[in-house]
Scaffold this motif. Structure first.
Motif, PDB file in Angstrom:
ATOM      1  N   THR A  29       0.841  -1.196   0.000  1.00  0.00           N
ATOM      2  CA  THR A  29       0.000   0.000   0.000  1.00  0.00           C
ATOM      3  C   THR A  29       0.875   1.245   0.000  1.00  0.00           C
ATOM      4  O   THR A  29       1.685   1.440   0.911  1.00  0.00           O
ATOM      5  N   ASP A  66      -1.659   6.816  -0.330  1.00  0.00           N
ATOM      6  CA  ASP A  66      -2.986   6.231  -0.136  1.00  0.00           C
ATOM      7  C   ASP A  66      -3.287   6.044   1.350  1.00  0.00           C
ATOM      8  O   ASP A  66      -4.423   6.243   1.799  1.00  0.00           O
ATOM      9  N   GLY A  81      -5.631  -0.813   2.987  1.00  0.00           N
ATOM     10  CA  GLY A  81      -4.723  -1.582   2.143  1.00  0.00           C
ATOM     11  C   GLY A  81      -5.118  -1.435   0.686  1.00  0.00           C
ATOM     12  O   GLY A  81      -6.208  -0.958   0.361  1.00  0.00           O
ATOM     13  N   ASN A  82      -4.244  -1.867  -0.184  1.00  0.00           N
ATOM     14  CA  ASN A  82      -4.451  -1.680  -1.619  1.00  0.00           C
ATOM     15  C   ASN A  82      -5.414  -2.703  -2.215  1.00  0.00           C
ATOM     16  O   ASN A  82      -5.716  -2.648  -3.400  1.00  0.00           O
ATOM     17  N   PRO A 138      -7.477   2.713  -1.449  1.00  0.00           N
ATOM     18  CA  PRO A 138      -6.160   2.846  -2.068  1.00  0.00           C
ATOM     19  C   PRO A 138      -6.123   2.169  -3.435  1.00  0.00           C
ATOM     20  O   PRO A 138      -6.709   1.101  -3.621  1.00  0.00           O
TER      21      PRO A 138
END
Length: 333
Positions: free
Chosen positions: A221, A225, A261-262, A313
């Motif tokens: 991540t 973001d 988190g991404n 993100p």
């Protein structure tokens, strides 16, 4: 929002970036840090140097475990918001120096909670970690999942911190928001993280250690973001729920937990390939078995974050690592 905010761990990776963002947004920022030597204090001081010229920024060197120092901090001007990011980080180091994790992550958080109780702080946001999911094999990791089986002391202290914050939210009505961060990376990052140490070793022509023979996945991540998610959550003050649905993600107290988190896990071998591309260098790899305290995969379910603040993100690993590599070359010459 604007006001007076306390950021703990302000010389750290996330704390530095958050302070810079909030100063730009018009906040008055008091940052504290103990500038310990877990990794190069020079990097921490260089981060601070980027902040100290701003008229709305003030720094105090304080150790979270110093009870009298923390009491004095909260005896001063009122903080509209407290953002607690300071901690003893690192899963593997917790196997070597366990006492430092209790001092910082347990005792230190207690001092923050007591300070917020004394000031009747309007909102406490605190850093947790994806590590709390531990032995949970259900992917993606959801805040609705139970997190009762940590596999490292670091993870255990982070989970304990969530429980401590919940108890203060319940007992004293302190609105608390826990932030489970997933493998944060980017410029001004932590040298103990894999992407940072891999970069140094690849450029030096040294072999990089790759555990579990590369059969790992991480939800990398990008720092911008993370900061966007935290910033959007500041005004999202949790309320107590009269009808608690007996869900780990909710509470009858003013307490909420969010994954940041991404939500795109990347295989470690693909990560290394992307880093090689950004560096223009090939890595020499030392394949190693799984380490104690580690997990095979992390993967964030961010549905609650999206619902709460209309954000998730989405910086690609290629773009994020290129930003890091460009900074690394500038900083280290």
């Amino acid at each position: 929002m604007e006001g007076r905010v306390l950021i703990t761990g302000v010389a750290g990776f996330i704390g530095f970036h958050l302070a810079r963002r909030l100063l730009a947004d018009g906040w008055t920022v008091l940052g504290i840090d103990n500038l310990n030597d877990y990794y190069d204090p020079g990097l921490k001081k260089d981060r601070l140097a980027q902040l100290e010229g701003h008229p709305a920024f003030q720094f105090q060197k304080i150790d979270l475990a110093d009870r009298s120092g923390m009491e004095a901090l909260f005896a001063g001007p009122y903080f509209d918001v407290v953002i607690h990011l300071a901690a003893q980080a690192g899963v593997r180091y917790s196997l070597q120096a366990p006492h430092s994790y209790v001092d910082s992550n347990i005792t230190g958080l207690l001092h923050i909670l007591e300070g917020c109780r004394a000031q009747k702080t309007a909102h406490l946001l605190f850093a947790s970690s994806s590590s709390v999911y531990g032995a949970n094999s259900h992917l993606p990791y959801s805040v609705h999942d139970p997190v009762d089986h940590p596999v490292s002391l670091y993870a255990a202290t982070k989970r304990a911190g969530e429980l401590m914050a919940h108890s203060y939210a319940h007992l004293y009505g302190i609105p608390c928001t826990g932030l489970r961060f997933f493998t944060v990376y980017g410029p001004w990052g932590r040298p103990d993280m894999a992407y940072f140490s891999f970069t140094r070793k690849i450029l030096a022509g040294e072999a990089i250690p790759v555990f579990n023979h590369g059969k790992m996945q991480r939800d990398f991540t990008y720092i911008d973001d993370i900061i966007e998610g935290v910033t959007r959550l500041i005004p999202k003050i949790p309320n107590a729920q009269a009808a608690w649905p007996q869900d780990p993600a909710a509470s009858a107290a003013p307490f909420r937990i969010y994954n940041i988190g991404n939500h795109t896990p990347v295989a470690l071998t693909d990560f290394i390939g992307t880093l090689e591309s950004c560096l223009g260098e090939k890595a020499q790899i030392e394949w190693l078995p799984m380490q104690d305290g580690d997990v095979v995969a992390t993967y964030a379910d961010v549905a609650e974050l999206q619902e709460a603040v209309a954000f998730a993100p989405d910086t690609s690993l290629q773009d994020g690592l290129q930003q890091f590599v460009d900074w690394y070359r500038r900083y280290y010459g």
